[in-house]
Design an enzyme around this catalytic site. Structure first.
Site, short mmCIF file in Angstrom:
data_model
loop_
_atom_site.label_atom_id
_atom_site.label_comp_id
_atom_site.label_asym_id
_atom_site.label_seq_id
_atom_site.Cartn_x
_atom_site.Cartn_y
_atom_site.Cartn_z
N GLU A 44 0.66 -1.12 0.10
CA GLU A 44 0.11 -0.02 0.01
C GLU A 44 0.74 1.32 -0.01
O GLU A 44 1.68 1.41 0.75
CB GLU A 44 -0.91 0.01 1.04
N LYS A 127 -9.45 2.02 -2.10
CA LYS A 127 -9.65 1.24 -0.67
C LYS A 127 -11.32 1.86 -0.08
O LYS A 127 -11.42 2.74 -0.41
CB LYS A 127 -8.64 1.98 0.19
N CYS A 163 -5.23 -3.11 2.18
CA CYS A 163 -5.35 -3.26 3.65
C CYS A 163 -6.49 -3.36 4.50
O CYS A 163 -6.90 -4.56 4.63
CB CYS A 163 -4.44 -1.78 4.02
N GLY A 351 23.30 9.74 26.44
CA GLY A 351 23.90 9.35 27.71
C GLY A 351 23.82 8.17 28.13
O GLY A 351 23.05 7.40 28.28
N LEU A 352 25.28 7.44 28.46
CA LEU A 352 25.33 6.09 28.98
C LEU A 352 25.44 6.12 30.54
O LEU A 352 26.45 6.44 30.98
CB LEU A 352 26.59 5.51 28.15
N GLY A 355 23.08 2.36 33.70
CA GLY A 355 21.65 1.84 33.91
C GLY A 355 21.35 0.75 32.84
O GLY A 355 21.76 0.71 31.76
N ASN A 428 16.79 18.26 39.05
CA ASN A 428 16.53 18.34 37.77
C ASN A 428 17.55 18.87 36.88
O ASN A 428 17.71 18.77 35.67
CB ASN A 428 14.98 19.04 37.57
N THR A 452 16.61 7.87 26.36
CA THR A 452 16.56 6.63 26.76
C THR A 452 15.45 5.98 27.81
O THR A 452 15.38 5.13 28.55
CB THR A 452 17.98 6.07 27.14
#
Lengths: 604, 604
Positions: A44, A127, A163, A351-352, A355, A428, A452
């Site tokens: 489609e 459709k 569809c 950012g790693l 966790g 924060n 993340t």
């Protein structure tokens, strides 16, 4: 009984890239023709990508779609593929050119399927059933078609459908039975949801029974913003047998020979301007008869014979189903990869922390893009534990991604020296300084920033707006915390099974989750155990259960009240959150549309 | 010819605040009854607020709406208002309780109007025409009603209709003619757009002619996220005369005596369970006849007589229309005030640069909340000019708002000392440090952060994500730059006219706009003149014009290409932008839904 060699082109397309998508059709049509295919079906909206959303209101876009279709027909013939029937989805409009600013928006726009043959657009179908729930807004965009198109080709009557036509009884499939077709080609852009493949097969079987015909179902693969399409194309015979089935999340041509009933009597030679025939309602199946079973039938004779088959029979085979975790992982990898590449990014940064969430995002990103295109930044503060840094470094070593460290304390101190902040404002602040660092790296080096946060956090607002929520894409947006852990364990076990090093440090999986924004902080200071939280959230969000339903299901009333309130008041954060791949039946985003201003409190 | 004293309650409601909205109905019904009104009509979805969006899928919400309606009927009678007919909007569902997880979502949910009298729900009507364009998704939410409800009350047949029923020919108004009603009560939640009031009056006149009856149109006022409702309630007689009209953006009761045709023959005493009568199609008007002109008619006898009228005639009067700038200003003020107060904030904070955008936001905020609830922060950098700080301080003095200064250089320097940044990354860093400061103040002191970008900037992405775009609400989101200046001039002139000090420094209006993120920077370094830019943007965004249309309209082709490309690639920023009041025919947000991943480039 004529034999038709059909190819289902389970391929990727990109919204708005009409020339690129048309080139893709030519490439796969060539490949299918080389394998002897006589009819090749594409998904489609293959030419425009799906969903095109409000682009449909721009006449220049609709005109480009129509122009691309006609040029494609000519190009295929010029490629020497004029003898192969190509079914392809595009957006069409009534009349020579659509007019804008209609009283009824979407009026005259059509979600269309065309059959190309001999350099021409031989037949088109619009459709009929338009989905207008979940992530779909098709009543906003399209006018429903009210007739079924049946093309005679190779002695077989082939019906074209799109569809959602498959998901509702009556309409085109009932008309296909009345028309006595041998094959229904159903082209799809059907987004992935967990276990949707388990629903599709019985559905295709029901429609095959309704039509009394073989159904060829072809679906898109690839990511488009929050949606990912999983393929799972298949062919089911009128008696409900699964004849062939493609893989999940794989680009492939499913080629299979079909013995189909001869259309019999002399074809109706209406050519490319067929007359509408009245429906014969006495042939419609009793059980599922509906008001729209009176769809008209438009018959078209392709006027051409397929190339003869020279080689031995083509058998598509039935691909194995993959398990739930593998399915979800594939969806997340493909969704991220396509967002990155279709938007022209070369690399990602995030950012790693050490966790579980950022560890799983790292593993997904490396699987999607390769370690050399993934930049992970450790941004420790005074509250970051030594094990966090160790776990982050361990993951970097396991995966080989580009790993850096940017301690945040000097920047945090600069704010604290100039502003009088305490408590939550200080927590924060740390998250926001990290956000500024990631965005600075993005501006300086061109990476797409990934955020993340998982679905559980997004639900209860356990994140800092413009802090850890910073990013252009969120791979875990629709993944509850408990599923994040499950995926991590599965990915590691899968690596072990394949003799590779597990990418995710065991410690990231097993340690208690913490935002590390104050000394000794753990998630359970503010939230219930994630097993309990996710059960409540699934009921409230995915299931639309109310407070009383949740209490009746055995949850602690005070806890239910607390969680529901957290979800309700976090709507403003979600409204500004990054897109991310939908994997559940109800993802945050267009799938769940709630007011920010909302004083309704369950049970009050 | 019976006389009916009708009151149109043009009032505010809050989404989800069912007890508060019901209390509001009781208060205004009391006030109307004190003025002798016999029938009081409240807006669409008065009890639930509008729009409730996906709340409708939660059965607990729909049940709360139904419970609130029945309790309201009883409470009104207990209040001594049982003799007054009250028409009120709410959400209903078919059957004793709605069931979730339907195959067709929205199935069984109804956008409903009820007539309450004598402590009971005497009659209900379900909205027939459901808008599914622009900001509306009602096909997602509701099932359309298929019968017109006609209530005999005070010797008059009164038809109930809801909002969109008025915007389309055929259906309920045609049925009202067939039913021979004397009055059609049309309850609305019709959002403001510039000059919408100019459209409404002729529309109401056309429907009054179609129905052959007086039409009483009542609309909501107030803000709900991105929408603001402007009131403009009115009464138009069958011959098209405007009998009474309420003000714009004002809470009021419009009370007017109507001489209406006697229903004549013996009432159909079907009580609260009326039988459906067949439609008489020969009575429908010729010109606008449609397929749905065969709506059934449900007749209900209220079984009660209105209280007699004792005092002299009530005349609602016709309120003056306000001019465009006053209209928009009122919309922006009300939209902001309601977002702040309905979400429980006490105050707002934003960056005051001395430029025109933040100056106009300051004036709007002070008008909406009072100067004592408005905090403005000057956050100068090394690139900020002296006149910027002077202009900001001047505005603070003129308006009396809480003015502070937080120089950003120490924080910017902390980042620059730890990261290797240049060019755009340094420019954006300054904006992001300002964002962190505003959010820190919000966390510390509880203010709602306002962002001050205008529609032109949002269109071309001339802003820093997580920088100057930080904020929970954006008053200028739908206001193009050229209109920002126009509003500033109007607001100042209006102040002068009223003998007050103009709030906005003349210098903020006249100086060339600049982001002041590098030395000597002005907007025209990156953008065309705003007059030219806004003309292109209006065509492309509001009008869905393509590149060729814009060039044909006289715009420079290279400039059109540049602007369109800027708009297209800024979609990811808009997706994370704050909500803001819609004033145009197409606002960013749910009014314009475009994919982020989109390779379509006009004219390529």
């Amino acid at each position: 009984m004529p034999t038709l060699r059909i190819a289902l082109a389970q391929v990727n397309s990109t919204v708005g890239d009409l020339p690129g998508n048309a080139a893709s059709v030519r490439r796969f049509a060539r490949e299918a023709a080389d394998a002897g295919a006589q009819l090749v079906a594409f998904p489609e909206m293959m030419l425009t990508g799906y969903p095109i959303e409000d682009l449909v209101f721009r006449n220049s876009f609709v005109e480009a779609s129509r122009r691309t279709l006609h040029r494609l027909a000519a190009d295929l013939a010029a490629d020497g593929l004029g003898e192969v029937a190509v079914v392809v989805g595009y957006v069409d409009a009534d009349g020579p050119a659509p007019t804008s600013a209609d009283a009824v928006p979407g009026s005259g726009r059509r979600d269309a399927s065309a059959l190309l043959l001999g350099g021409e657009v031989v037949a088109t179908y619009y459709k009929h059933h338009l989905p207008n729930y979940g992530v779909f807004d098709e009543n906003r965009y399209f006018e429903p078609g009210d007739s079924l198109t049946v093309v005679r080709y190779g002695g077989v009557d082939v019906a074209l459908t799109v569809c959602e036509d498959l998901w509702q009884a009556g309409g085109p499939f009932a008309a296909a039975r009345r028309a006595g077709v041998g094959l229904v080609v159903n082209i799809n852009a059907s987004p992935y949801e967990l276990n949707k493949d388990d629903v599709r097969l019985p559905l295709v079987k029901r429609r095959a029974a309704e039509a009394g015909a073989t159904v060829a179902y072809v679906n898109l693969i690839g990511g488009q913003d929050e949606l990912v399409f999983d393929g799972d194309s298949m062919i089911v015979s009128a008696d409900g047998s699964l004849l062939a089935r493609a893989g999940q999340f794989t680009a492939e041509l499913l080629i299979h020979d079909l013995d189909l009933p001869d259309a019999g009597e002399e074809p109706n030679r209406a050519g490319t301007a067929p007359a509408a025939l009245p429906a014969k309602s006495d042939e419609s199946p009793g059980g599922e008869q509906r008001a729209d079973d009176d769809m008209a039938i438009r018959r078209v004779d392709s006027g051409r014979r397929p190339r003869p088959l020279h080689d031995g029979p083509a058998v598509g085979g039935i691909a194995d189903r993959i398990n739930d975790e593998a399915e979800i992982w594939s969806a997340l990898v493909l969704g991220l990869r396509d967002y990155v590449t279709k938007n022209g990014f070369r690399s990602v940064v995030f950012g790693l922390s050490g966790g579980i969430d950022s560890a799983v995002v790292a593993a997904i990103a490396v699987d999607a893009l390769g370690a050399e295109r993934v930049v992970a930044v450790s941004m420790p503060s005074g509250y970051s534990s030594a094990h966090s840094r160790d776990d982050a470094a361990d993951l970097a070593k396991r995966t080989g991604l580009d790993y850096r460290s940017e301690p945040i304390q000097p920047m945090v101190d600069a704010f604290l020296a100039n502003l009088s902040l305490s408590g939550l404002a200080v927590e924060n602040l740390q998250a926001r300084v990290r956000g500024v660092i990631l965005m600075a790296l993005s501006n300086q080096e061109g990476h797409l920033v990934l955020t993340t946060g998982n679905k559980s956090e997004l639900a209860v607002g356990y994140s800092t707006l413009y802090g850890d929520s910073v990013g252009g894409f969120n791979p875990l947006k629709d993944v509850p915390k408990t599923l994040v852990w499950k995926l991590a364990r599965w990915r590691n076990a899968d690596a072990t099974r394949r003799g590779q090093e597990p990418p995710i440090p065991e410690n990231s999986i097993t340690k208690p989750p913490s935002a590390e924004l104050r000394p000794g902080q753990v998630d359970t200071d503010s939230l219930p155990d994630y097993e309990v939280l996710d059960a409540i959230l699934t009921g409230y969000i995915d299931g639309d259960l109310g407070r009383d339903d949740l209490v009746a299901a055995g949850h602690d009333p005070a806890l239910v009240d607390k969680v529901l309130r957290m979800v309700d008041i976090a709507e403003y954060k979600r409204r500004q959150s990054a897109p991310g791949t939908k994997i559940s039946i109800k993802a945050f985003g267009r799938d769940r549309r709630l007011p920010i201003t909302n004083r309704f409190r369950e049970g009050v």
